[in-house]
Design a protein around this motif. Structure first.
Motif, PDB file in Angstrom:
ATOM      1  N   ALA A 131       0.850  -1.192   0.000  1.00 37.94           N
ATOM      2  CA  ALA A 131       0.000   0.000   0.000  1.00 37.94           C
ATOM      3  C   ALA A 131       0.881   1.237   0.000  1.00 37.94           C
ATOM      4  N   ALA A 132       0.274   2.356  -0.342  1.00 42.14           N
ATOM      5  CA  ALA A 132       0.940   3.659  -0.283  1.00 42.14           C
ATOM      6  C   ALA A 132       0.008   4.627   0.408  1.00 42.14           C
ATOM      7  N   ARG A 133       0.581   5.590   1.091  1.00 38.74           N
ATOM      8  CA  ARG A 133      -0.234   6.614   1.733  1.00 38.74           C
ATOM      9  C   ARG A 133       0.421   7.972   1.570  1.00 38.74           C
ATOM     10  N   ALA A 134      -0.430   8.991   1.564  1.00 43.38           N
ATOM     11  CA  ALA A 134       0.035  10.373   1.435  1.00 43.38           C
ATOM     12  C   ALA A 134      -0.731  11.237   2.421  1.00 43.38           C
ATOM     13  N   ARG A 135      -0.023  12.129   3.094  1.00 41.54           N
ATOM     14  CA  ARG A 135      -0.684  13.051   4.018  1.00 41.54           C
ATOM     15  C   ARG A 135      -1.376  14.123   3.192  1.00 41.54           C
ATOM     16  N   LEU A 136      -2.691  14.217   3.334  1.00 46.77           N
ATOM     17  CA  LEU A 136      -3.483  15.173   2.575  1.00 46.77           C
ATOM     18  C   LEU A 136      -3.600  16.513   3.293  1.00 46.77           C
ATOM     19  N   ILE A 179      -4.893  14.058   8.216  1.00 50.11           N
ATOM     20  CA  ILE A 179      -5.710  13.217   7.352  1.00 50.11           C
ATOM     21  C   ILE A 179      -4.803  12.652   6.269  1.00 50.11           C
ATOM     22  N   TRP A 180      -4.773  11.325   6.174  1.00 51.31           N
ATOM     23  CA  TRP A 180      -3.960  10.608   5.195  1.00 51.31           C
ATOM     24  C   TRP A 180      -4.879   9.964   4.175  1.00 51.31           C
ATOM     25  N   GLY A 181      -4.446   9.883   2.947  1.00 46.36           N
ATOM     26  CA  GLY A 181      -5.106   9.095   1.917  1.00 46.36           C
ATOM     27  C   GLY A 181      -4.303   7.834   1.710  1.00 46.36           C
ATOM     28  N   ARG A 182      -4.995   6.710   1.555  1.00 47.03           N
ATOM     29  CA  ARG A 182      -4.287   5.431   1.495  1.00 47.03           C
ATOM     30  C   ARG A 182      -4.927   4.519   0.462  1.00 47.03           C
ATOM     31  N   ALA A 183      -4.116   3.763  -0.256  1.00 46.31           N
ATOM     32  CA  ALA A 183      -4.614   2.784  -1.227  1.00 46.31           C
ATOM     33  C   ALA A 183      -3.694   1.574  -1.208  1.00 46.31           C
ATOM     34  N   GLY A 184      -4.289   0.384  -1.341  1.00 45.45           N
ATOM     35  CA  GLY A 184      -3.500  -0.836  -1.318  1.00 45.45           C
ATOM     36  C   GLY A 184      -4.047  -1.890  -2.255  1.00 45.45           C
ATOM     37  N   VAL A 185      -3.167  -2.760  -2.702  1.00 49.56           N
ATOM     38  CA  VAL A 185      -3.535  -3.900  -3.547  1.00 49.56           C
ATOM     39  C   VAL A 185      -2.810  -5.133  -3.031  1.00 49.56           C
ATOM     40  N   GLY A 186      -3.386  -6.290  -3.324  1.00 43.90           N
ATOM     41  CA  GLY A 186      -2.756  -7.527  -2.891  1.00 43.90           C
ATOM     42  C   GLY A 186      -3.522  -8.728  -3.395  1.00 43.90           C
ATOM     43  N   TYR A 187      -3.306  -9.845  -2.729  1.00 38.01           N
ATOM     44  CA  TYR A 187      -3.963 -11.093  -3.095  1.00 38.01           C
ATOM     45  C   TYR A 187      -4.535 -11.706  -1.829  1.00 38.01           C
ATOM     46  N   GLY A 245      -8.291  -5.150  -3.149  1.00 41.20           N
ATOM     47  CA  GLY A 245      -7.832  -3.769  -3.085  1.00 41.20           C
ATOM     48  C   GLY A 245      -8.652  -2.974  -2.093  1.00 41.20           C
ATOM     49  N   PHE A 246      -8.086  -1.889  -1.614  1.00 40.26           N
ATOM     50  CA  PHE A 246      -8.796  -0.988  -0.705  1.00 40.26           C
ATOM     51  C   PHE A 246      -8.254   0.420  -0.890  1.00 40.26           C
ATOM     52  N   ALA A 247      -9.064   1.389  -0.541  1.00 40.59           N
ATOM     53  CA  ALA A 247      -8.642   2.787  -0.587  1.00 40.59           C
ATOM     54  C   ALA A 247      -9.559   3.602   0.299  1.00 40.59           C
ATOM     55  N   GLY A 248      -9.009   4.644   0.925  1.00 38.06           N
ATOM     56  CA  GLY A 248      -9.834   5.512   1.748  1.00 38.06           C
ATOM     57  C   GLY A 248      -9.016   6.472   2.585  1.00 38.06           C
ATOM     58  N   ASN A 290     -12.919  -7.214  -3.569  1.00 40.09           N
ATOM     59  CA  ASN A 290     -12.240  -8.484  -3.811  1.00 40.09           C
ATOM     60  C   ASN A 290     -13.065  -9.293  -4.800  1.00 40.09           C
ATOM     61  N   ARG A 291     -12.614 -10.481  -5.091  1.00 38.84           N
ATOM     62  CA  ARG A 291     -13.266 -11.276  -6.124  1.00 38.84           C
ATOM     63  C   ARG A 291     -14.710 -11.622  -5.781  1.00 38.84           C
ATOM     64  N   SER A 292     -15.004 -11.776  -4.491  1.00 41.83           N
ATOM     65  CA  SER A 292     -16.350 -12.195  -4.107  1.00 41.83           C
ATOM     66  C   SER A 292     -17.301 -11.035  -3.845  1.00 41.83           C
ATOM     67  N   GLY A 293     -16.834  -9.794  -3.918  1.00 43.10           N
ATOM     68  CA  GLY A 293     -17.739  -8.663  -3.692  1.00 43.10           C
ATOM     69  C   GLY A 293     -16.998  -7.373  -3.424  1.00 43.10           C
ATOM     70  N   PHE A 294     -17.770  -6.394  -3.022  1.00 41.57           N
ATOM     71  CA  PHE A 294     -17.193  -5.100  -2.671  1.00 41.57           C
ATOM     72  C   PHE A 294     -17.906  -4.607  -1.428  1.00 41.57           C
ATOM     73  N   GLY A 295     -17.302  -3.639  -0.742  1.00 40.47           N
ATOM     74  CA  GLY A 295     -17.931  -3.176   0.487  1.00 40.47           C
ATOM     75  C   GLY A 295     -17.199  -2.020   1.121  1.00 40.47           C
ATOM     76  N   LEU A 296     -17.359  -1.934   2.436  1.00 44.42           N
ATOM     77  CA  LEU A 296     -16.885  -0.818   3.224  1.00 44.42           C
ATOM     78  C   LEU A 296     -16.345  -1.354   4.541  1.00 44.42           C
TER      79      LEU A 296
END
Length: 163
Positions: free
Chosen positions: A85-90, A101-109, A121-124, A147-153
């Protein structure tokens, strides 16, 4: 355990936004939509990160989640995943820099049972507060999760420790 806490508290104070390593644990509820159904279950994420500057950082993460199926369906799922993941201070709120407040996004398996293994994946945004003990920070992150089986929060309170 008490000795470890004493060593961490006795260490010289360093700001959480330092250029350096940190360890963060997040745990909270996740709502995952699969088709026309929604399941609510816990998610836990462990991050090991490295700040490159006061504003940018990268991290590796491990996560585990449980997605219960609506009754009476026996379609419960568990998931364990890893990625980057990567994050940036907004924004930095206040002149003392204790609230950010940081913005963050990540990918994986993710490996899921009984099926659904695949990319995740996730971001927020994350609100991070540094209390009087400068080595630690408390946070609250709200992520969109896919993810492969759905999306959410996911709503993930966190505890972060500068190493």
């Amino acid at each position: 355990m008490i000795a470890l806490i004493a060593v961490l508290l006795a260490a010289p104070p360093v700001p959480v936004t330092q250029q350096g390593a940190w360890l963060e644990m997040q745990a909270g509820p996740q709502v995952l939509f699969r088709g026309r159904r929604a399941g609510v279950g816990p998610e836990v994420r462990l991050d090991l990160g490295l700040g490159f500057s006061e504003r940018l950082a990268a991290e590796a993460w491990l996560s585990g989640a449980f997605d219960p199926a609506p009754l009476p369906s026996p379609d419960d799922r568990s998931r364990i995943g890893a990625g980057v993941a990567a994050r940036a201070r907004l924004f930095q709120l206040g002149s003392d820099g204790k609230l950010m407040i940081w913005g963050r996004a990540g990918v994986g398996y993710a490996f899921a049972t009984p099926n659904g293994s695949g990319p995740v994946g996730f971001a927020g945004p994350q609100l991070l507060f540094q209390p009087f003990v400068k080595r630690f920070a408390l946070g609250l992150e709200v992520d969109g999760v896919a993810n492969r089986s759905g999306f959410g929060l996911a709503v993930l309170p966190s505890l972060r420790c500068a190493l």
